[in-house]
Enzyme design. Structure first.
Site, PDB file in Angstrom:
ATOM      1  N   THR A  73       1.109  -1.323   0.056  1.00 24.36           N
ATOM      2  CA  THR A  73      -0.152   0.195  -0.111  1.00 24.36           C
ATOM      3  C   THR A  73       0.982   1.103   0.014  1.00 24.36           C
ATOM      4  O   THR A  73       0.310   2.801  -0.929  1.00 24.36           O
ATOM      5  CB  THR A  73      -0.749   0.019   1.336  1.00 24.36           C
ATOM      6  N   SER A 202       5.062  -7.261  -2.442  1.00 29.32           N
ATOM      7  CA  SER A 202       5.263  -6.760  -0.383  1.00 29.32           C
ATOM      8  C   SER A 202       5.629  -8.508  -0.387  1.00 29.32           C
ATOM      9  O   SER A 202       4.768  -9.131  -0.903  1.00 29.32           O
ATOM     10  CB  SER A 202       3.410  -6.728  -0.671  1.00 29.32           C
ATOM     11  N   ALA A 203       6.217  -8.338   0.447  1.00 23.17           N
ATOM     12  CA  ALA A 203       6.973  -9.359   1.602  1.00 23.17           C
ATOM     13  C   ALA A 203       5.638 -10.701   1.668  1.00 23.17           C
ATOM     14  O   ALA A 203       6.059 -11.683   0.857  1.00 23.17           O
ATOM     15  CB  ALA A 203       7.869  -9.545   2.039  1.00 23.17           C
ATOM     16  N   HIS A 204       4.869 -10.196   1.773  1.00 28.52           N
ATOM     17  CA  HIS A 204       4.096 -11.553   3.344  1.00 28.52           C
ATOM     18  C   HIS A 204       2.852 -11.739   1.906  1.00 28.52           C
ATOM     19  O   HIS A 204       2.707 -12.852   1.467  1.00 28.52           O
ATOM     20  CB  HIS A 204       3.061 -10.900   4.342  1.00 28.52           C
ATOM     21  N   CYS A 332      -8.805  -5.950   2.192  1.00 26.41           N
ATOM     22  CA  CYS A 332      -8.858  -4.433   2.124  1.00 26.41           C
ATOM     23  C   CYS A 332     -10.225  -4.240   2.428  1.00 26.41           C
ATOM     24  O   CYS A 332     -10.050  -3.757   2.721  1.00 26.41           O
ATOM     25  CB  CYS A 332      -8.332  -3.736   1.913  1.00 26.41           C
TER      26      CYS A 332
END
Length: 386
Positions: A73, A202-204, A332
């Site tokens: 984000t 994004s790593a996750h 989200c």
């Protein structure tokens, strides 16, 4: 009770190897990476730069093109806002299928800076109308334009023709930003071969920690991008603030593991997805697949989106009680329990139809097995009997 986690598009479990390297970093590398006067600071600085080099190598980029952020984000926000403020973008072309970190940001920028925001038409099955994109590029040719289109949709899995969009942007001298958050770590990508100016990760989403991600900024654009925050000069002055060292190290390890076994994992996940599709058809012969999620090579292997033919707002909770973790779409929008997501609404115009169906996103990961699909199918069978 047996459980099956099938919500990998929302987040993935952190790999044990990643946890180990993060714990070691927390224990033994506590220096401030900006404190270069002593060995403690230099040690952590070297960890960050080694991670940057490793990440760049995995996506065929230059290390200087990687800027660390707190996640996807922030990454999308930073690019879009910086493009308007620093690159003087006057028009943004995007689609109604984008993640809220893009959609809400471009609308906010439109209100604050009076830039034009135009939405590209969506064809059947959620396909971006590239002829309409070219029309909009032609009409706005005299303006500074940014095109923002995601590579793989986070709800229906549709893959964008990245090369075709990139070539159109190049033809009309427009900047190209792509939200690649579902792609990086899960699908092949080559930053020097494609014509993307900006991309996000994004790593996750690839078995790394939450709270860390990065931006890819093509080298030719680096000097034009400046920080939106005042403070230090970290991350080439684009994203000031003391770096999340253990998060960066975890991200780097996760990405390295992801790409070292990518082809094997892609084959495994595609086989699981194909099996799930065939089993769903057996219990619901007229099942509706949303977007291109059931078509190989047109969608990312990790995502399958369906309409369940029963209006029950407690469906997701019933499945959870049976040990199945799935979602209706983007995490989200998870608090809006009774609302159909903007993605599904955009590709399904029939309001009467929407009132009878429940969208379900099933997303697969490297830790899933065939038995997880069997648990899901058994759960659907039990629900169908009630």
């Amino acid at each position: 009770m047996k459980r099956a986690y099938l919500d990998n598009a929302a987040t993935t479990p952190v790999r044990s190897e990643v946890i180990k390297v993060m714990i070691n970093t927390l224990k033994y590398s506590f220096g401030n990476p900006s404190s270069m006067q002593h060995s403690y600071g230099r040690k952590t600085r070297s960890l960050i730069e080694e991670s940057r080099i490793s990440i760049a190598k995995n996506i065929n980029a230059s290390p200087s093109e990687i800027i660390f952020t707190s996640g996807g984000t922030e990454a999308n926000n930073l690019i879009l806002r910086s493009a308007v403020i620093n690159l003087k973008i006057q028009c943004i072309l995007t689609s109604p299928l984008e993640h809220y970190s893009v959609l809400k940001t471009v609308l906010d920028l439109s209100n604050k800076y009076s830039i034009c925001v135009e939405f590209i038409k969506i064809k059947n099955k959620g396909i971006i109308d590239l002829n309409h994109l070219e029309q909009k590029l032609k009409i706005n040719f005299k303006k500074k334009i940014l095109v923002s289109l995601m590579y793989a949709n986070n709800e229906i899995g549709n893959l964008l023709d990245l090369d075709q969009v990139g070539n159109l942007c190049k033809k009309y001298n427009a900047y190209f930003h792509s939200d690649t958050i579902q792609i990086i770590g899960n699908y092949p990508i080559d930053m020097h071969q494609n014509t993307v100016d900006f991309a996000t990760a994004s790593a996750h989403k690839f078995y790394g920690p939450k709270g860390i991600g990065f931006i890819f900024i093509k080298e030719k654009n680096l000097k034009k991008m400046k920080s939106l925050m005042t403070g230090g000069y970290q991350e080439y002055g684009i994203r000031p603030g003391t770096e999340n060292i253990y998060g960066i190290v975890g991200l780097s390890k996760a990405l390295n593991l992801a790409y070292s076994d990518l082809q094997k994992n892609l084959k495994k996940i595609q086989n699981l997805k194909s099996y799930c599709i065939s089993e769903l058809k057996k219990i619901q012969y007229d099942i509706i697949f949303n977007g291109l999620s059931n078509i190989p090579n047109k969608s990312i292997p990790t995502i399958l989106n369906i309409f369940y033919p029963k209006k029950d707002h407690l469906l997701y909770f019933h499945l959870d009680l049976m040990g199945i973790a799935i979602s209706k779409g983007s995490s989200c929008t998870s608090k809006q329990l009774k609302k159909i997501s903007h993605v599904i609404s955009s590709i399904t115009n029939n309001e009467h139809f929407l009132k009878k169906m429940m969208p379900i996103r099933i997303s697969f990961g490297i830790f899933n097995e065939k038995k997880d699909i069997d648990l899901l199918i058994d759960a659907f069978k039990k629900i169908n009997k009630n």
